[in-house]
Design an enzyme around this catalytic site. Structure first.
Site, mmCIF file in Angstrom:
data_model
loop_
_atom_site.group_PDB
_atom_site.id
_atom_site.type_symbol
_atom_site.label_atom_id
_atom_site.label_comp_id
_atom_site.label_asym_id
_atom_site.label_seq_id
_atom_site.Cartn_x
_atom_site.Cartn_y
_atom_site.Cartn_z
ATOM 1 N N THR A 114 63.570 27.183 47.919
ATOM 2 C CA THR A 114 62.386 28.001 47.670
ATOM 3 C C THR A 114 62.612 29.434 48.125
ATOM 4 O O THR A 114 62.159 30.392 47.478
ATOM 5 C CB THR A 114 61.180 27.398 48.416
ATOM 6 O OG1 THR A 114 61.048 26.040 48.028
ATOM 7 C CG2 THR A 114 59.901 28.143 48.104
ATOM 8 N N ILE A 134 56.293 12.863 44.387
ATOM 9 C CA ILE A 134 56.484 13.047 45.826
ATOM 10 C C ILE A 134 56.398 14.529 46.144
ATOM 11 O O ILE A 134 57.079 15.343 45.517
ATOM 12 C CB ILE A 134 57.863 12.527 46.275
ATOM 13 C CG1 ILE A 134 58.070 11.077 45.848
ATOM 14 C CG2 ILE A 134 58.036 12.693 47.784
ATOM 15 C CD1 ILE A 134 57.293 10.043 46.616
ATOM 16 N N HIS A 187 64.348 31.268 45.463
ATOM 17 C CA HIS A 187 63.445 31.651 44.375
ATOM 18 C C HIS A 187 62.667 32.906 44.750
ATOM 19 O O HIS A 187 62.476 33.796 43.921
ATOM 20 C CB HIS A 187 62.453 30.518 44.067
ATOM 21 C CG HIS A 187 63.096 29.337 43.416
ATOM 22 N ND1 HIS A 187 63.789 29.414 42.236
ATOM 23 C CD2 HIS A 187 63.178 28.033 43.799
ATOM 24 C CE1 HIS A 187 64.254 28.221 41.910
ATOM 25 N NE2 HIS A 187 63.905 27.364 42.847
ATOM 26 N N HIS A 214 60.555 28.447 56.469
ATOM 27 C CA HIS A 214 59.710 27.305 56.824
ATOM 28 C C HIS A 214 60.519 26.121 57.349
ATOM 29 O O HIS A 214 59.976 25.056 57.591
ATOM 30 C CB HIS A 214 58.834 26.899 55.636
ATOM 31 C CG HIS A 214 59.609 26.588 54.407
ATOM 32 N ND1 HIS A 214 60.009 27.559 53.503
ATOM 33 C CD2 HIS A 214 60.096 25.432 53.920
ATOM 34 C CE1 HIS A 214 60.679 26.995 52.522
ATOM 35 N NE2 HIS A 214 60.754 25.707 52.755
ATOM 36 N N CYS A 221 66.014 27.466 52.445
ATOM 37 C CA CYS A 221 65.602 26.449 51.469
ATOM 38 C C CYS A 221 65.771 27.023 50.063
ATOM 39 O O CYS A 221 65.785 28.244 49.868
ATOM 40 C CB CYS A 221 64.124 26.120 51.725
ATOM 41 S SG CYS A 221 63.365 25.065 50.467
ATOM 42 N N LEU A 262 60.962 13.835 43.045
ATOM 43 C CA LEU A 262 60.786 14.986 43.929
ATOM 44 C C LEU A 262 61.264 16.272 43.270
ATOM 45 O O LEU A 262 60.697 17.334 43.470
ATOM 46 C CB LEU A 262 61.550 14.773 45.239
ATOM 47 C CG LEU A 262 61.367 15.891 46.266
ATOM 48 C CD1 LEU A 262 60.181 15.572 47.170
ATOM 49 C CD2 LEU A 262 62.613 16.098 47.116
ATOM 50 N N CYS A 271 43.355 21.707 54.948
ATOM 51 C CA CYS A 271 42.004 22.214 55.256
ATOM 52 C C CYS A 271 41.206 21.265 56.142
ATOM 53 O O CYS A 271 40.303 21.690 56.848
ATOM 54 C CB CYS A 271 41.234 22.498 53.965
ATOM 55 S SG CYS A 271 40.638 21.016 53.104
#
Lengths: 351, 351, 351, 351
Positions: free
Chosen positions: B44, B291, B47, B67, B42, B266, B97
């Site tokens: 991410t 989003i 990064h 992920h 991804c 997004l 949670c």
């Protein structure tokens, strides 16, 4: 019926307004002529008076101002069936074209070819005003005259409050001018939970208290975001009703909004507002709604339904009642930020 | 079962990643241990590899990345009833949670206490990954493995597209990275009308064409707003799907949006974006949606339903397939803006 | 902590209930043990007492009844983080499976594998009750104990009223048992316009008046459809809240509903109801909603939000307060149609 | 322009129709005169031909039938701005009053004072037809003539399908007449997952297959509820589109609907339908929608948007094309249950 009438008009490019004698409008087969009972001054009227940049681009003098009013039908065109002479009425002053994409989708309030009576066409600061029959709103007998004169801005408030869920929602109203104040009352009438309000003007804060806000905060004295987060256990408010147009208030409003909340924006900023889209909108999964005018005519139905059972108390909002000729003092007072709706009576003040 | 396994990890603050041998995770009574079949890289992950500012604040090394993945259940904790060993699965890697305001409202994807597997806990760039049973998603047999490995970003696209009406809507996708490209395919599968896409990278524009966009525009060569307004008779698009995070693209997107339209954001800008709230949101009566992630688990249901009847063709998106050990070349390629999803196979490449 | 406790139970197939001494439940790691302060008798409890057909098919004696209650946390399992001993709580007594289609879609209240505490598992007509931590609802300090004891049926009312638009809507409540009466109060709190109520029992009609209905009609004496159509200018009501389960009332409700209106059905008819689908639903473009239980946990959030600002006055609904041992008289009274919620105090009556 | 024209009319109470020479209608300032190119026969036309009970109560002969058509503007009244001579058009034939509660709420399709061209006023089975300009729908150039002739029933299908979520939803269509068949195509175009269809007529089942239904079931041969529950893992379908009006099909549809599902009812039963409200609606938390006509004019916008990008293939539906004079054979064929839309050409058959 007289041939001429008094009207409060922008007669030429430049500051100020003038009361003139003009012809009573003649109506077409689908129009209605209304004898104006009470009218009310809007912030937009102040802008036109002051001849600000927006007015210079939009207003084509001469034109009679006034788009908040109520009255009695004097004449109805031959094709008009929904109302008749002596009916008590107000009107939606936004005229939609009926055939653009938005009109076809039932979003006439954001019609691509919108014209506004009292801005683009002669308005209701006059003894008589001409309105297309489609736009006439027949008043429920339970609605008193002074409320009927301000259905236009009340409609802005109702449109904003009811643009999403409100029952059981915590609410922040940023900016307590007349529409902000009305929004407090409408939110509470519609089952909101805790209501927060922010406002820098003391008089308006007092009115916000009278309208029933649970927390009335002065952002000059304390950090409203901090207070709201404390009072909501760190979560923030479910609903932001932005009524100020002030960039700082807008940013505070977004910071005080909970993840998943709704921000409904009615106030008009005069410049671009730098938004932290990531923290305030995207990561929050927030919904932001631009609100313009009133839904035609769902908002009018909702207002009537709320008012006729006495749900919304607007009494604290009403200020002076004046004759059309005394407009100068009224405009000056409003210009100086004294809140409240001032009612003007083109056909003489009555109870 | 082996005691140790290979995993691709951030082992210390700073640039880069490392393949290490670590313990296979041991699971609790409500957990599931999954043998990873295919995983996907991804933005991410890039990064984190590059150790940008966001990563420095968020990542606590050592941690296994990853992920986006699918696999087969190796072990299920004793209280787990919904899946069993040898089931094919993927997983929602956002852990909520369960008791904050948002969780109680059914908005678990914006939980106030969200943790992410592969970011905050050890992820799926490994032979095995541990997942709470609540977050496991059992795969429909009709979904092929390479699609199953990218359900996480496909979920972003589906969540964005289906955040409002899409059937019969004209759509603008700004930014044609993997999620933007998926959004084109998903929009079309869900009945969108004309689809416009803007993108500066040529390779991605070609992919946008392959995904079925009707107009693929290069904002470096022409004014996309002008083109879109022309093609829509001056009205603008019904829906903006903002996938770039680029301030210019965001502003163009809003200008191309019709009054009453929906803007779903997004893409993640790296700085504040000055918005003309009056013209682009308020007077337009627009709805803007932030989003984030995927709805838990409505989006997963929707993805499965779309994929199992073959509605969404993502084949053009898939790039190379590599072993975990060869990650460096893959990260370099992605860093250089070559689009497509690269799949990594921690347990060996297969069909 | 004592080892045993008093509990009101169905001990064997057949009519009646018995107070027994049983073991205090032992809790698992994710459970909470609650000391019951106040509980309340539901119509369902009367059915189980009377051992009607539905009870015979559903109830497996021995089982402790009681699903409306509040109390104080006595013990929390080791994995429980959201509440701790001495917290004031109530609970959602419907236990959902977490993995069926409905649970995955955020519709846990209509889970395919629902079990109910007080029906399928030991309930709250006892000194202590065991509840999974997920289902515990921590009480806002502003909610008084007697209100906290009836959040379950209030949740039915709130779920029904807020299943669609309510602000500015005219409403018909058919059937003024406790939930019908609560629906009147909740509708008004949430901004409804005129509220009509129909009810054959005089005592309940008086209560409907006290709750604030504008028109309380006795269908034995007059045609309620005719009255409602007259009072709405021939249009009918916007919203029907069906709380009686009575076929005649259901049919009257549909006839009184306006074209485009909403009918939300909560009352449980005991036989098939012949509906004029063409006139009452199809040509009307009506929306009919089946309502079951309470949304988990959106309804609980809404109830709390409404109650904490004092929006909903339920005082007229409360009847006697009794010790658990005196249950027979209370059940007899309710059996005889005397409305109101009777509160039972398993640990002794207190203010 | 000729003074007279051919028209297919109900000339007197009783069975049958007649082609007559009548005056070409003269139009008012807000009307449009359309030269009819192609028209299509609706089930309602068959009822009027047969002079059934409904027709006897509604139709006031003489009247020209025909409400599905397309044509070219011949003349536009002086106040008409949205269309002009030679524009290709169709029209919404339901005329709403504009001032009742429903019209004011944007629900003009269920106006309290609805009149229908082709039923209450002279229709389109004629060389020319007069239509108020508000109701004229200008055709997108991409829409072919034969599709343009059946926008009215396609609008019923689109209105039904898009009355709730459809993307990623499993769908059951009960009844495969023309609108049922269109609903299959529209559902698939809008991203539905598995589509089930039930129909007793073999020819129609074959068409259902051609339109793309995944399961086409004959309720005379097998239990469709059982088959659907098996195919959905016991859950049932997300969406029921009821197109038959048959009580058995309606009951089967409700039993096959999942808890939390949507049932949209368009088919018109001829008698009361006994519904198991408890199991099929209330305990299921189902949403039932009465569907009538087409939304004015949102459905027209949606149809155009879907058709112009070629999303919906209706070719299998089209049957013969005939001259107006040959109507008897066409009506007979349709009476005998042969499906498909027969097009009539009052001004001569062309390509």
């Amino acid at each position: 019926m007289p041939a001429t009438m008094k009207a409060l008009r922008k007669t030429q490019a430049g500051k100020g307004l003038r009361v003139e004698k003009i012809q009573v409008p003649s109506i077409g087969p689908s129009d209605v002529l209304v004898r104006v009972k009470a009218s009310s001054i809007c912030g937009t009227d102040l802008h036109i008076y002051g001849w600000d940049r927006w007015s210079q681009g939009r207003i084509k003098p001469p034109v009679t101002l006034g788009h908040e009013f109520c009255g009695v039908v004097e004449q109805a065109g031959e094709e008009v069936t929904a109302v008749k002479a002596s009916d008590r009425v107000s009107a939606e002053m936004h005229l939609n074209c009926g055939h653009c994409h938005q009109c076809r989708l039932g979003q006439a309030h954001i019609c691509q070819n919108l014209r506004i009576i009292g801005i683009d066409l002669d308005g209701a600061f006059a003894e008589f005003v001409k309105i297309p029959a489609t736009n006439i709103w027949k008043l429920d007998p339970a609605i008193p005259e002074h409320y009927a004169a301000i259905l236009d801005p009340l409609g802005n408030a109702v449109h904003t409050v009811l643009a999403g869920a409100i029952a059981g929602q915590t609410v922040l109203v940023t900016g307590c001018g007349p529409i902000g104040l009305m929004s407090i009352a409408v939110s509470k009438a519609c089952g909101s939970s805790t209501v927060f309000a922010t406002e820098t003007n003391q008089h308006r804060r007092e009115l916000a208290q009278e309208m029933g806000a649970h927390y009335v905060l002065n952002p000059m004295n304390e950090d409203p975001v901090k207070r709201i987060l404390e009072a909501t256990g760190g979560t923030g408010v479910d609903v932001l009703l932005e009524m100020s147009g002030n960039p700082v208030a807008i940013q505070q409003g977004f910071r005080a909004l909970r993840a998943g909340g709704r921000a409904s924006l009615l106030g008009i900023p005069t410049e671009n507002v730098p938004l932290d889209l990531v923290q305030d909108v995207i990561f929050k999964g927030a919904t932001v709604q631009g609100i313009y005018g009133r839904r035609m005519y769902e908002t009018w139905v909702q207002m009537t339904a709320l008012l006729k059972v006495g749900r919304v108390n607007l009494e604290p909002l009403f200020g002076e009642r004046i004759e059309l000729d005394n407009f100068e003092a009224a405009f000056a007072k409003l210009q100086n930020g004294l809140a409240g709706k001032i009612l003007m009576y083109p056909n003489g003040i009555h109870k």
